[in-house]
Design a protein around this motif. Structure first.
Motif, PDB file in Angstrom:
ATOM      1  N   GLU A   1     -38.114  -6.995  32.860  1.00 10.29           N
ATOM      2  CA  GLU A   1     -37.968  -8.402  32.494  1.00 10.29           C
ATOM      3  C   GLU A   1     -36.667  -8.574  31.720  1.00 10.29           C
ATOM      4  O   GLU A   1     -36.281  -7.706  30.939  1.00 10.29           O
ATOM      5  N   VAL A   2     -36.016  -9.697  31.957  1.00 10.56           N
ATOM      6  CA  VAL A   2     -34.827 -10.056  31.185  1.00 10.56           C
ATOM      7  C   VAL A   2     -35.309 -10.906  30.014  1.00 10.56           C
ATOM      8  O   VAL A   2     -35.780 -12.019  30.202  1.00 10.56           O
ATOM      9  N   ASP A   3     -35.224 -10.352  28.811  1.00  8.64           N
ATOM     10  CA  ASP A   3     -35.717 -11.032  27.605  1.00  8.64           C
ATOM     11  C   ASP A   3     -34.685 -12.004  27.036  1.00  8.64           C
ATOM     12  O   ASP A   3     -35.054 -13.041  26.489  1.00  8.64           O
TER      13      ASP A   3
ATOM     14  N   TYR B   1     -27.455  -8.458  29.059  1.00  6.85           N
ATOM     15  CA  TYR B   1     -28.874  -8.696  29.311  1.00  6.85           C
ATOM     16  C   TYR B   1     -29.688  -7.781  28.413  1.00  6.85           C
ATOM     17  O   TYR B   1     -29.452  -6.573  28.386  1.00  6.85           O
TER      18      TYR B   1
ATOM     19  N   ILE C   1     -33.132  -6.134  28.185  1.00  8.77           N
ATOM     20  CA  ILE C   1     -34.116  -5.840  29.219  1.00  8.77           C
ATOM     21  C   ILE C   1     -35.245  -4.995  28.661  1.00  8.77           C
ATOM     22  O   ILE C   1     -35.009  -4.035  27.919  1.00  8.77           O
TER      23      ILE C   1
ATOM     24  N   TYR D   1     -33.484  -2.533  21.475  1.00  9.83           N
ATOM     25  CA  TYR D   1     -32.900  -2.389  22.810  1.00  9.83           C
ATOM     26  C   TYR D   1     -31.890  -1.241  22.760  1.00  9.83           C
ATOM     27  O   TYR D   1     -30.688  -1.452  22.659  1.00  9.83           O
TER      28      TYR D   1
ATOM     29  N   VAL E   1     -30.260 -13.336  27.471  1.00  2.90           N
ATOM     30  CA  VAL E   1     -28.967 -13.281  28.146  1.00  2.90           C
ATOM     31  C   VAL E   1     -27.925 -13.860  27.195  1.00  2.90           C
ATOM     32  O   VAL E   1     -28.115 -14.939  26.638  1.00  2.90           O
TER      33      VAL E   1
ATOM     34  N   LYS F   1     -33.355 -12.065  39.791  1.00 10.05           N
ATOM     35  CA  LYS F   1     -33.905 -11.558  38.532  1.00 10.05           C
ATOM     36  C   LYS F   1     -32.919 -11.737  37.378  1.00 10.05           C
ATOM     37  O   LYS F   1     -33.272 -12.159  36.299  1.00 10.05           O
ATOM     38  N   LEU F   2     -31.653 -11.436  37.627  1.00 10.23           N
ATOM     39  CA  LEU F   2     -30.653 -11.470  36.558  1.00 10.23           C
ATOM     40  C   LEU F   2     -30.052 -12.846  36.341  1.00 10.23           C
ATOM     41  O   LEU F   2     -29.626 -13.172  35.234  1.00 10.23           O
TER      42      LEU F   2
END
Length: 100
Positions: free
Chosen positions: A47-49, A67, A69, A21, A51, A97-98
């Motif tokens: 996509e949020v992988d 996040y 992402i 990332y 958190v 989404k978040l």
């Protein structure tokens, strides 16, 4: 959602970078933008992988969320934002989404 746990914000950023990332994203009202590439990603394009949330030890207002992402364009990076009272104002689509 993930098997990685971090104690600090800097550990999370370093660990996520080691895992690919590598880009930094900034939050806008209806998208995220990449700071090193001319790229805006709408909610349907990423996509949020993972958190990771962190609370400040000395100041309860010092809350942040990281996040991890991944995008449909093959770019992976991190978005760091405040949460709670100081969270950014975003569209309902971005919030869904978040915050999901």
């Amino acid at each position: 959602m993930n098997d990685n746990s971090y104690d600090t914000l800097s550990q999370a950023l370093n660990g996520l970078k080691q895992r690919g990332y590598t880009e930094d994203f900034n939050l806008k009202e209806n998208c995220i933008v990449c700071t090193t590439k001319p790229m805006e990603l709408k909610p349907e394009e990423f996509e949020v992988d993972e958190v990771h949330r962190f609370e400040g030890m000395s100041n309860p207002d010092d809350n942040s969320v990281v996040y991890a992402i991944s995008s449909s364009r093959g770019v992976k990076g991190v978005l760091v934002d405040a949460y709670g009272a100081y969270a950014e104002a975003i569209t309902p689509e971005m919030a869904q989404k978040l915050r999901a």
